[in-house]
Design a protein around this motif. Structure first.
Motif, PDB file in Angstrom:
ATOM      1  N   GLU A  89      41.817  39.958   3.355  1.00  0.00           N
ATOM      2  CA  GLU A  89      43.073  40.645   3.680  1.00  0.00           C
ATOM      3  C   GLU A  89      44.041  40.583   2.504  1.00  0.00           C
ATOM      4  OE1 GLU A  89      46.077  42.602   5.990  1.00  0.00           O
ATOM      5  OE2 GLU A  89      43.908  42.433   6.232  1.00  0.00           O
ATOM      6  N   GLY A  90      44.232  39.396   1.944  1.00  0.00           N
ATOM      7  CA  GLY A  90      45.134  39.253   0.803  1.00  0.00           C
ATOM      8  C   GLY A  90      44.619  39.970  -0.427  1.00  0.00           C
ATOM      9  N   GLN A  91      43.318  39.913  -0.645  1.00  0.00           N
ATOM     10  CA  GLN A  91      42.714  40.611  -1.787  1.00  0.00           C
ATOM     11  C   GLN A  91      42.864  42.124  -1.643  1.00  0.00           C
ATOM     12  OE1 GLN A  91      38.853  38.922  -1.279  1.00  0.00           O
ATOM     13  NE2 GLN A  91      39.622  36.848  -1.656  1.00  0.00           N
ATOM     14  N   PHE A  92      42.730  42.617  -0.424  1.00  0.00           N
ATOM     15  CA  PHE A  92      42.943  44.037  -0.137  1.00  0.00           C
ATOM     16  C   PHE A  92      44.390  44.430  -0.465  1.00  0.00           C
ATOM     17  CE2 PHE A  92      44.262  47.516   2.565  1.00  0.00           C
ATOM     18  CZ  PHE A  92      43.171  48.371   2.626  1.00  0.00           C
ATOM     19  N   VAL A  93      45.331  43.598  -0.054  1.00  0.00           N
ATOM     20  CA  VAL A  93      46.760  43.900  -0.248  1.00  0.00           C
ATOM     21  C   VAL A  93      47.115  43.931  -1.729  1.00  0.00           C
ATOM     22  CG1 VAL A  93      49.100  43.001   0.095  1.00  0.00           C
ATOM     23  CG2 VAL A  93      47.499  43.078   2.017  1.00  0.00           C
ATOM     24  N   VAL A  94      46.685  42.911  -2.492  1.00  0.00           N
ATOM     25  CA  VAL A  94      47.048  42.902  -3.917  1.00  0.00           C
ATOM     26  C   VAL A  94      46.318  44.021  -4.658  1.00  0.00           C
ATOM     27  CG1 VAL A  94      47.612  40.439  -3.949  1.00  0.00           C
ATOM     28  CG2 VAL A  94      45.276  41.161  -4.501  1.00  0.00           C
ATOM     29  N   GLY A  95      45.112  44.369  -4.203  1.00  0.00           N
ATOM     30  CA  GLY A  95      44.389  45.471  -4.824  1.00  0.00           C
ATOM     31  C   GLY A  95      45.080  46.797  -4.601  1.00  0.00           C
ATOM     32  N   SER A  96      45.533  47.021  -3.373  1.00  0.00           N
ATOM     33  CA  SER A  96      46.221  48.282  -3.074  1.00  0.00           C
ATOM     34  C   SER A  96      47.540  48.380  -3.828  1.00  0.00           C
ATOM     35  CB  SER A  96      46.463  48.407  -1.557  1.00  0.00           C
ATOM     36  OG  SER A  96      47.286  47.359  -1.083  1.00  0.00           O
ATOM     37  N   MET A  97      48.247  47.254  -3.936  1.00  0.00           N
ATOM     38  CA  MET A  97      49.522  47.282  -4.654  1.00  0.00           C
ATOM     39  C   MET A  97      49.298  47.487  -6.152  1.00  0.00           C
ATOM     40  SD  MET A  97      52.721  47.387  -4.791  1.00  0.00           S
ATOM     41  CE  MET A  97      53.311  47.012  -3.141  1.00  0.00           C
ATOM     42  N   ALA A  98      48.267  46.878  -6.716  1.00  0.00           N
ATOM     43  CA  ALA A  98      47.972  47.074  -8.135  1.00  0.00           C
ATOM     44  C   ALA A  98      47.647  48.534  -8.420  1.00  0.00           C
ATOM     45  CB  ALA A  98      46.798  46.178  -8.552  1.00  0.00           C
ATOM     46  N   ALA A  99      46.850  49.153  -7.548  1.00  0.00           N
ATOM     47  CA  ALA A  99      46.518  50.567  -7.725  1.00  0.00           C
ATOM     48  C   ALA A  99      47.768  51.435  -7.604  1.00  0.00           C
ATOM     49  CB  ALA A  99      45.478  50.993  -6.696  1.00  0.00           C
ATOM     50  N   ALA A 100      48.637  51.089  -6.650  1.00  0.00           N
ATOM     51  CA  ALA A 100      49.863  51.877  -6.454  1.00  0.00           C
ATOM     52  C   ALA A 100      50.787  51.766  -7.667  1.00  0.00           C
ATOM     53  CB  ALA A 100      50.580  51.403  -5.192  1.00  0.00           C
ATOM     54  N   MET A 123      40.596  46.143  -8.677  1.00  0.00           N
ATOM     55  CA  MET A 123      39.475  45.204  -8.648  1.00  0.00           C
ATOM     56  C   MET A 123      39.818  43.925  -9.403  1.00  0.00           C
ATOM     57  SD  MET A 123      36.302  47.892  -9.137  1.00  0.00           S
ATOM     58  CE  MET A 123      35.020  46.669  -8.899  1.00  0.00           C
ATOM     59  N   ALA A 124      40.560  44.049 -10.511  1.00  0.00           N
ATOM     60  CA  ALA A 124      40.971  42.861 -11.261  1.00  0.00           C
ATOM     61  C   ALA A 124      41.920  42.001 -10.428  1.00  0.00           C
ATOM     62  CB  ALA A 124      41.639  43.280 -12.569  1.00  0.00           C
ATOM     63  N   ALA A 125      42.867  42.645  -9.743  1.00  0.00           N
ATOM     64  CA  ALA A 125      43.812  41.899  -8.916  1.00  0.00           C
ATOM     65  C   ALA A 125      43.089  41.171  -7.784  1.00  0.00           C
ATOM     66  CB  ALA A 125      44.871  42.846  -8.344  1.00  0.00           C
ATOM     67  N   GLY A 126      42.168  41.870  -7.102  1.00  0.00           N
ATOM     68  CA  GLY A 126      41.411  41.241  -6.022  1.00  0.00           C
ATOM     69  C   GLY A 126      40.537  40.105  -6.523  1.00  0.00           C
ATOM     70  N   ALA A 127      39.903  40.308  -7.697  1.00  0.00           N
ATOM     71  CA  ALA A 127      39.039  39.267  -8.265  1.00  0.00           C
ATOM     72  C   ALA A 127      39.847  38.026  -8.631  1.00  0.00           C
ATOM     73  CB  ALA A 127      38.312  39.815  -9.488  1.00  0.00           C
ATOM     74  N   ILE A 128      41.009  38.224  -9.237  1.00  0.00           N
ATOM     75  CA  ILE A 128      41.870  37.090  -9.605  1.00  0.00           C
ATOM     76  C   ILE A 128      42.302  36.332  -8.360  1.00  0.00           C
ATOM     77  CG2 ILE A 128      44.140  36.473 -10.541  1.00  0.00           C
ATOM     78  CD1 ILE A 128      43.739  38.787 -12.561  1.00  0.00           C
ATOM     79  N   TRP A 129      42.637  37.066  -7.300  1.00  0.00           N
ATOM     80  CA  TRP A 129      43.061  36.432  -6.044  1.00  0.00           C
ATOM     81  C   TRP A 129      41.922  35.575  -5.464  1.00  0.00           C
ATOM     82  CZ3 TRP A 129      47.991  36.720  -6.036  1.00  0.00           C
ATOM     83  CH2 TRP A 129      48.745  36.392  -4.916  1.00  0.00           C
ATOM     84  N   ILE A 149      43.816  31.639   3.822  1.00  0.00           N
ATOM     85  CA  ILE A 149      44.828  32.033   4.817  1.00  0.00           C
ATOM     86  C   ILE A 149      46.220  31.987   4.191  1.00  0.00           C
ATOM     87  CG2 ILE A 149      45.942  31.367   6.978  1.00  0.00           C
ATOM     88  CD1 ILE A 149      43.193  30.415   7.950  1.00  0.00           C
ATOM     89  N   MET A 150      46.498  30.941   3.422  1.00  0.00           N
ATOM     90  CA  MET A 150      47.796  30.830   2.756  1.00  0.00           C
ATOM     91  C   MET A 150      47.981  31.959   1.737  1.00  0.00           C
ATOM     92  SD  MET A 150      49.317  28.280   4.163  1.00  0.00           S
ATOM     93  CE  MET A 150      48.520  28.863   5.652  1.00  0.00           C
ATOM     94  N   PHE A 151      46.908  32.275   0.999  1.00  0.00           N
ATOM     95  CA  PHE A 151      47.007  33.330  -0.012  1.00  0.00           C
ATOM     96  C   PHE A 151      47.134  34.712   0.627  1.00  0.00           C
ATOM     97  CE2 PHE A 151      46.196  30.213  -3.147  1.00  0.00           C
ATOM     98  CZ  PHE A 151      46.572  30.773  -4.361  1.00  0.00           C
ATOM     99  N   ASN A 152      46.662  34.873   1.845  1.00  0.00           N
ATOM    100  CA  ASN A 152      46.906  36.134   2.566  1.00  0.00           C
ATOM    101  C   ASN A 152      48.400  36.348   2.754  1.00  0.00           C
ATOM    102  OD1 ASN A 152      44.186  36.704   2.782  1.00  0.00           O
ATOM    103  ND2 ASN A 152      44.005  36.005   4.899  1.00  0.00           N
ATOM    104  N   TRP A 153      49.097  35.289   3.123  1.00  0.00           N
ATOM    105  CA  TRP A 153      50.542  35.418   3.339  1.00  0.00           C
ATOM    106  C   TRP A 153      51.295  35.556   2.018  1.00  0.00           C
ATOM    107  CZ3 TRP A 153      52.524  36.865   7.667  1.00  0.00           C
ATOM    108  CH2 TRP A 153      51.849  36.591   8.864  1.00  0.00           C
ATOM    109  N   ILE A 154      50.825  34.891   0.989  1.00  0.00           N
ATOM    110  CA  ILE A 154      51.444  35.062  -0.330  1.00  0.00           C
ATOM    111  C   ILE A 154      51.320  36.513  -0.786  1.00  0.00           C
ATOM    112  CG2 ILE A 154      51.312  34.426  -2.768  1.00  0.00           C
ATOM    113  CD1 ILE A 154      50.346  31.639  -1.846  1.00  0.00           C
ATOM    114  N   ALA A 155      50.130  37.096  -0.591  1.00  0.00           N
ATOM    115  CA  ALA A 155      49.924  38.502  -0.947  1.00  0.00           C
ATOM    116  C   ALA A 155      50.833  39.415  -0.138  1.00  0.00           C
ATOM    117  CB  ALA A 155      48.459  38.886  -0.723  1.00  0.00           C
ATOM    118  N   PHE A 156      51.002  39.098   1.128  1.00  0.00           N
ATOM    119  CA  PHE A 156      51.853  39.879   2.029  1.00  0.00           C
ATOM    120  C   PHE A 156      53.287  39.945   1.493  1.00  0.00           C
ATOM    121  CE2 PHE A 156      54.869  39.722   5.588  1.00  0.00           C
ATOM    122  CZ  PHE A 156      54.512  40.825   6.336  1.00  0.00           C
ATOM    123  N   TYR A 157      53.856  38.786   1.180  1.00  0.00           N
ATOM    124  CA  TYR A 157      55.244  38.758   0.715  1.00  0.00           C
ATOM    125  C   TYR A 157      55.365  39.235  -0.728  1.00  0.00           C
ATOM    126  CZ  TYR A 157      56.485  36.373   5.015  1.00  0.00           C
ATOM    127  OH  TYR A 157      56.697  36.084   6.345  1.00  0.00           O
TER     128      TYR A 157
END
Length: 370
Positions: A89-100, A123-129, A149-157
């Motif tokens: 979930e967090g990797q998806f979020v940071v990936g979508s934001m990086a692409a945006a 892909m780089a953002a998700g891999a780093i996460w 789980i913690m990094f999911n919330w970090i990605a969210f905020y």
């Protein structure tokens, strides 16, 4: 002499049958809820089927399914290598934001250059996460499930923070980012959509999903890297004894899994969303990927079929309110399917219910003498 297997043996040993039975039980439970609410089962399920079997409806299903397929591949890949990637979930979020961000700030780049650049950034953002969690696990012994789980919330905020930056935030009243450049969009041309009658959000994402399935299958089944990762997943101590660097394998698995989840985020924003809203809650794509991976038995091509099934449920479920049926019924069906898949041991033990053959008293006496 080989003992002939019966029907119950076939059911108990066939994983595909377990999945199919779980799906049927999910729809059965959904039907019970409909009856309890006094609603027509035929009308509800008829609406569900009709909404996804037209050309336009099925094109919507494909659009809905693309991020589920790719994030499902992410989770399935980690399952194969013995890592439970609940952080998709967090990797998806940071990936979508990086692409945006790339799609907004680099709007002047031509389409053939900007689209791959958005993919690489996601892909780089998700891999780093994923790698960060892997380092915490391998170097500090921190449980990967808790840290994910913690990094999911970090990605969210973090996503909400980036969406509020003036250069990224929409200049209108919408609590969202600006739209990505048209050169970063993967939508089919308006003329093509109009002439074919496809969904307005029809895009090239499904081609990328198919390529991702083939690549993941090839890596897992046909490469030395895939063999090492599967060996670590099967028994990390035996793999380490055999000379495999377990820590490096875990980091590699989390990097690839995170990259796939990030790619899924890019496909969502470039193929359907075009911008990212400031979240009020987690969207759940990563958690849906776990469901898709389970239904697909962690097989890359099985994940593709499972993603289509899940996309059909999500799109078709949005039309159930036309029959007066709460759309939450789909969540009940999906939850039931996952429940029965999780306890599929009941299907594996179903052969125990097979009646034992009767033994004559004479034969029983011979057995006792032996």
């Amino acid at each position: 002499m080989t003992k002939k297997k019966g029907f119950l043996d076939f059911i108990s040993e066939n994983r595909f049958i377990h999945i199919l039975l779980s799906i049927l039980l999910g729809f059965l439970v959904g039907a019970i809820f409909l009856v309890v609410m006094g609603l027509s089962v035929g009308a509800a399920y008829g609406r569900l089927i009709n909404s996804v079997t037209t050309l336009k409806g099925f094109s919507y299903v494909i659009v809905y399914s693309v991020p589920y397929i790719v994030v499902g591949l992410s989770v399935a890949f980690s399952f194969k290598t013995g890592v439970f990637n609940i952080g998709a979930e967090g990797q998806f979020v940071v990936g979508s934001m990086a692409a945006a961000v790339v799609g907004i700030l680099c709007e002047g780049l031509p389409k053939p250059l900007l689209i791959p650049l958005c993919f690489i950034a996601a892909m780089a953002a998700g891999a780093i996460w994923g790698i960060i969690v892997g380092i915490l696990k391998t170097k500090r012994g921190i449980n990967e499930v808790l840290s994910m789980i913690m990094f999911n919330w970090i990605a969210f905020y973090l996503s909400n923070f980036i969406a509020g930056i003036p250069a990224i935030k929409s200049s209108g009243t919408a609590e969202a980012t600006k739209n990505i450049s048209d050169n970063a969009s993967m939508l089919f041309s308006k003329e093509f959509i109009k002439n074919t009658g496809l969904a307005p959000t029809a895009n090239w994402g499904f081609i990328i999903a198919i390529i991702a399935m083939i690549v993941v299958w090839f890596v897992i089944e046909k490469t030395t890297l895939g063999y090492e990762l599967k060996a670590v997943g099967a028994n990390r101590f035996a793999a380490e004894y055999g000379g495999i660097n377990v820590d490096r394998s875990i980091l590699t698995a989390l990097a690839i899994s995170g990259a796939l989840a990030g790619l899924a985020g890019a496909l969502q924003v470039m193929g359907m969303g075009k911008r990212i809203s400031i979240f009020s809650s987690q969207e759940g794509f990563g958690f849906a990927g776990i469901v898709v991976a389970l239904i697909g038995c962690s097989n890359p091509f099985g994940v593709g079929v499972a993603g289509l099934f899940y996309g059909a449920l999500m799109y078709g479920g949005s039309k159930l309110n036309l029959e007066g049926v709460p759309t939450q019924l789909i969540n009940v069906i999906v939850g039931t399917v996952v429940f029965f898949i999780a306890i599929s041991v009941i299907f594996e033990n179903i052969k125990r219910f097979k009646p034992r053959p009767k033994v004559s008293s004479a034969a029983a006496g011979k057995e006792e003498k032996k």
